[in-house]
Design an enzyme around this catalytic site. Structure first.
Site, PDB file in Angstrom:
ATOM      1  N   ASP A  64     -45.335  61.296  -0.521  1.00 42.80           N
ATOM      2  CA  ASP A  64     -44.520  59.896   0.054  1.00 42.80           C
ATOM      3  C   ASP A  64     -42.787  60.542   0.548  1.00 42.80           C
ATOM      4  O   ASP A  64     -42.326  61.629   1.090  1.00 42.80           O
ATOM      5  CB  ASP A  64     -44.245  59.108  -1.612  1.00 42.80           C
ATOM      6  CG  ASP A  64     -46.242  58.924  -1.795  1.00 42.80           C
ATOM      7  OD1 ASP A  64     -46.676  58.928  -1.071  1.00 42.80           O
ATOM      8  OD2 ASP A  64     -45.592  59.092  -2.826  1.00 42.80           O
ATOM      9  N   ASP A  70     -34.243  59.124  -4.033  1.00 42.02           N
ATOM     10  CA  ASP A  70     -34.843  59.542  -4.889  1.00 42.02           C
ATOM     11  C   ASP A  70     -34.800  61.464  -5.461  1.00 42.02           C
ATOM     12  O   ASP A  70     -34.615  60.910  -6.727  1.00 42.02           O
ATOM     13  CB  ASP A  70     -36.294  59.764  -3.683  1.00 42.02           C
ATOM     14  CG  ASP A  70     -37.317  58.564  -4.024  1.00 42.02           C
ATOM     15  OD1 ASP A  70     -38.432  58.640  -3.709  1.00 42.02           O
ATOM     16  OD2 ASP A  70     -36.622  57.339  -4.176  1.00 42.02           O
ATOM     17  N   GLU A  93     -41.461  63.449 -10.339  1.00 39.15           N
ATOM     18  CA  GLU A  93     -41.841  63.632  -9.540  1.00 39.15           C
ATOM     19  C   GLU A  93     -41.938  63.771  -8.403  1.00 39.15           C
ATOM     20  O   GLU A  93     -42.632  64.226  -7.634  1.00 39.15           O
ATOM     21  CB  GLU A  93     -43.005  61.581  -9.742  1.00 39.15           C
ATOM     22  CG  GLU A  93     -43.378  61.296  -8.155  1.00 39.15           C
ATOM     23  CD  GLU A  93     -43.005  60.218  -7.885  1.00 39.15           C
ATOM     24  OE1 GLU A  93     -42.010  58.971  -8.237  1.00 39.15           O
ATOM     25  OE2 GLU A  93     -44.047  59.525  -7.676  1.00 39.15           O
ATOM     26  N   GLU A  94     -40.741  64.112  -8.288  1.00 41.90           N
ATOM     27  CA  GLU A  94     -40.309  64.692  -7.086  1.00 41.90           C
ATOM     28  C   GLU A  94     -40.552  66.158  -6.808  1.00 41.90           C
ATOM     29  O   GLU A  94     -40.251  67.175  -5.613  1.00 41.90           O
ATOM     30  CB  GLU A  94     -38.319  64.637  -6.863  1.00 41.90           C
ATOM     31  CG  GLU A  94     -38.212  62.604  -6.256  1.00 41.90           C
ATOM     32  CD  GLU A  94     -38.999  62.153  -5.873  1.00 41.90           C
ATOM     33  OE1 GLU A  94     -39.552  61.670  -5.892  1.00 41.90           O
ATOM     34  OE2 GLU A  94     -39.105  63.026  -4.434  1.00 41.90           O
ATOM     35  N   ASP A 115     -39.839  60.488 -13.513  1.00 42.92           N
ATOM     36  CA  ASP A 115     -40.309  59.952 -12.655  1.00 42.92           C
ATOM     37  C   ASP A 115     -38.322  59.478 -11.628  1.00 42.92           C
ATOM     38  O   ASP A 115     -38.261  58.382 -12.348  1.00 42.92           O
ATOM     39  CB  ASP A 115     -40.775  58.629 -12.522  1.00 42.92           C
ATOM     40  CG  ASP A 115     -40.428  58.148 -11.012  1.00 42.92           C
ATOM     41  OD1 ASP A 115     -42.204  57.020 -10.583  1.00 42.92           O
ATOM     42  OD2 ASP A 115     -40.462  58.087 -10.108  1.00 42.92           O
ATOM     43  N   LEU A 117     -37.094  57.577 -10.466  1.00 45.72           N
ATOM     44  CA  LEU A 117     -36.747  56.552  -9.323  1.00 45.72           C
ATOM     45  C   LEU A 117     -38.124  56.190  -9.041  1.00 45.72           C
ATOM     46  O   LEU A 117     -38.746  56.426  -7.472  1.00 45.72           O
ATOM     47  CB  LEU A 117     -35.460  56.330  -7.879  1.00 45.72           C
ATOM     48  CG  LEU A 117     -34.333  55.560  -7.278  1.00 45.72           C
ATOM     49  CD1 LEU A 117     -33.604  55.049  -9.040  1.00 45.72           C
ATOM     50  CD2 LEU A 117     -33.450  55.150  -6.430  1.00 45.72           C
ATOM     51  N   ASP A 118     -38.519  55.560  -9.818  1.00 46.10           N
ATOM     52  CA  ASP A 118     -39.977  54.522  -9.635  1.00 46.10           C
ATOM     53  C   ASP A 118     -39.607  53.156  -8.431  1.00 46.10           C
ATOM     54  O   ASP A 118     -38.546  52.775  -8.794  1.00 46.10           O
ATOM     55  CB  ASP A 118     -40.714  54.612 -10.501  1.00 46.10           C
ATOM     56  CG  ASP A 118     -42.262  53.812 -10.295  1.00 46.10           C
ATOM     57  OD1 ASP A 118     -42.649  54.113 -10.639  1.00 46.10           O
ATOM     58  OD2 ASP A 118     -41.773  52.582 -10.828  1.00 46.10           O
ATOM     59  N   GLU A 279     -44.850  58.414 -15.689  1.00 48.59           N
ATOM     60  CA  GLU A 279     -45.488  57.180 -16.391  1.00 48.59           C
ATOM     61  C   GLU A 279     -45.737  56.216 -16.927  1.00 48.59           C
ATOM     62  O   GLU A 279     -46.162  55.412 -17.407  1.00 48.59           O
ATOM     63  CB  GLU A 279     -45.651  56.539 -14.390  1.00 48.59           C
ATOM     64  CG  GLU A 279     -45.145  56.720 -13.000  1.00 48.59           C
ATOM     65  CD  GLU A 279     -45.662  56.624 -11.792  1.00 48.59           C
ATOM     66  OE1 GLU A 279     -47.165  56.665 -11.766  1.00 48.59           O
ATOM     67  OE2 GLU A 279     -45.079  56.486 -10.726  1.00 48.59           O
TER      68      GLU A 279
HETATM   69  P1  P6P Z   1     -49.546  49.843  -4.733  1.00 49.17           P
HETATM   70  C1  P6P Z   1     -44.588  52.267  -6.407  1.00 49.17           C
HETATM   71  O1  P6P Z   1     -44.934  53.160  -5.167  1.00 49.17           O
HETATM   72  C2  P6P Z   1     -45.999  53.023  -7.316  1.00 49.17           C
HETATM   73  O2  P6P Z   1     -45.240  54.210  -7.992  1.00 49.17           O
HETATM   74  C3  P6P Z   1     -45.076  51.941  -8.983  1.00 49.17           C
HETATM   75  O3  P6P Z   1     -43.698  51.929  -8.800  1.00 49.17           O
HETATM   76  C4  P6P Z   1     -46.497  50.341  -8.514  1.00 49.17           C
HETATM   77  O4  P6P Z   1     -46.796  49.828 -10.014  1.00 49.17           O
HETATM   78  C5  P6P Z   1     -47.030  50.985  -7.700  1.00 49.17           C
HETATM   79  O5  P6P Z   1     -46.818  52.027  -7.137  1.00 49.17           O
HETATM   80  C6  P6P Z   1     -47.251  50.560  -6.599  1.00 49.17           C
HETATM   81  O6  P6P Z   1     -48.446  50.299  -5.590  1.00 49.17           O
HETATM   82  O7  P6P Z   1     -50.358  50.271  -3.915  1.00 49.17           O
HETATM   83  O8  P6P Z   1     -49.268  48.021  -5.594  1.00 49.17           O
HETATM   84  O9  P6P Z   1     -47.946  49.596  -3.733  1.00 49.17           O
END
Ligand code: P6P
Length: 345
Positions: A64, A70, A93-94, A115, A117-118, A279
């Protein structure tokens, strides 16, 4: 007269008094997570105003494109938590590998998987994003922490939670004694207890899934989501679809209102998309402590001991009745109890 608003610090001390054996190390770690979140919050709310948006041009371990916020959030957490002397090792995550505590800092007895900055793809659209954290006791006895210290099943967690940066910034966490929410009051610079003892409703009327993936779904998921859309006032169906695309935002709404979030395995992602350590497992701890459930479709998320730092898992999480029904469909076991027999396996 309104109850006096407890600050996070007052709350933690109040909770610590319930555990005379507590050493206070854990307490200071929670306070440091709050400090790190205040530093991150300050940048997140300014994201549209300073040149912190845009991409570093780098990529994280998942390919990504990494946004500057992030990386900033990762570095803040590493520096603030790593210098508490409480941590043996971190995983983020990073970063592909474990993150040792900063040079020269003492090594402690806890592990934090996080994580930073999710949901960061939502940053530019000013949609809620969040930090997710999981705290575990180290397994190794001395010296720098190892990857084995990070790779523990979620049932070993001693604390977990998230910070959601949005219309208001909230810190929600559990230490195994219920789930408590704190709202940041910028004029005081304090998190104030706003949601004591959060309990998730037994059943909700909201489902959260990315229906754009339905072409890849297995049959059980298709039947479950179709079933949710059938009319049946007895179970509150049809449910409403709510999907932000930011896990913390979707989870938090369902925690308060009830409902189910699912990111299932599909034909394209046999292990789902979300990661176990930072997560699924921390949110599973919060969900279970609030009376909810969290499963990968066949087993409790909290039982999964990952074999790698970024191991993915399918995730079904939320109100207990909704999670159970989703699992039954997933496993092909659900017999629709309504007149609508279309969905019987
Ligand atoms: P999609 C954001 O990138 C993430 O990791 C989560 O926060 C979120 O629930 C999911 O991915 C969204 O993924 O494939 O629906 O865009």
């Amino acid at each position: 007269m309104a109850a006096r608003a407890l600050t996070l610090g007052q709350f933690i001390i109040q909770e610590e008094r319930k555990h005379p054996e507590a050493s206070g190390e854990f307490t200071s770690l929670l306070g440091d997570i709050a400090l790190a979140s205040k530093l991150i919050n300050r940048e997140v709310i300014r994201a549209g105003l300073v040149d912190i948006l845009g991409y570093t041009g780098g990529e994280n371990v998942h390919g990504d494109r990494v946004q500057k916020l992030d990386r900033f959030a990762h570095q803040v957490i590493h520096q603030v938590l790593g210098s508490t002397g409480q941590l043996a090792v971190l995983a983020s995550e990073e970063d592909e590998d474990i993150v040792p505590v900063p040079d020269g800092q003492p090594v402690g007895k806890y592990v934090v998987n996080f994580d930073p900055l999710d949901g960061s793809s939502n940053i530019n659209a000013n949609v809620n994003i969040g930090t997710i954290f999981s705290i575990l006791p180290r397994l190794t006895r001395r010296g720098p922490g190892t990857v084995e210290d990070c790779l523990q099943a979620g049932r070993r967690q001693v604390a977990a939670g998230y910070v959601m940066y949005g219309s208001s910034t909230m810190l929600v966490f559990t230490t195994g004694d219920g789930v408590h929410g704190f709202t940041f009051e910028p004029s005081l610079g304090e998190f104030l207890l706003s949601h004591p003892n959060i309990r998730i409703p037994e059943r909700g009327r909201i489902y959260s899934v990315n229906e754009g993936n339905c072409v890849h779904w297995h049959e059980g998921v298709k039947r479950y989501v179709d079933w949710l859309k059938c009319d049946d006032p007895a179970t509150g169906r049809p449910y409403s679809a709510r999907y932000v695309g930011s896990l913390v935002a979707d989870f938090h709404r369902n925690l308060l209102y009830g409902g189910v979030f699912l990111y299932p395995a599909d034909k394209r992602n046999p292990n789902g998309k979300l990661r176990v350590l930072y997560e699924a497992a921390p949110l599973a701890f919060v969900a279970e402590q609030a009376g909810g459930l969290a499963s990968d479709g066949t087993r409790r998320i909290m039982e999964i001991a990952p074999s790698s730092l970024h191991q993915r898992t399918p995730l079904i999480i939320g109100s207990p009745q909704d999670v159970r029904e989703c699992i039954e469909f997933n496993l092909g076991k659900h017999v629709a109890v309504t007149s609508d027999r279309r969905h019987a396996p």
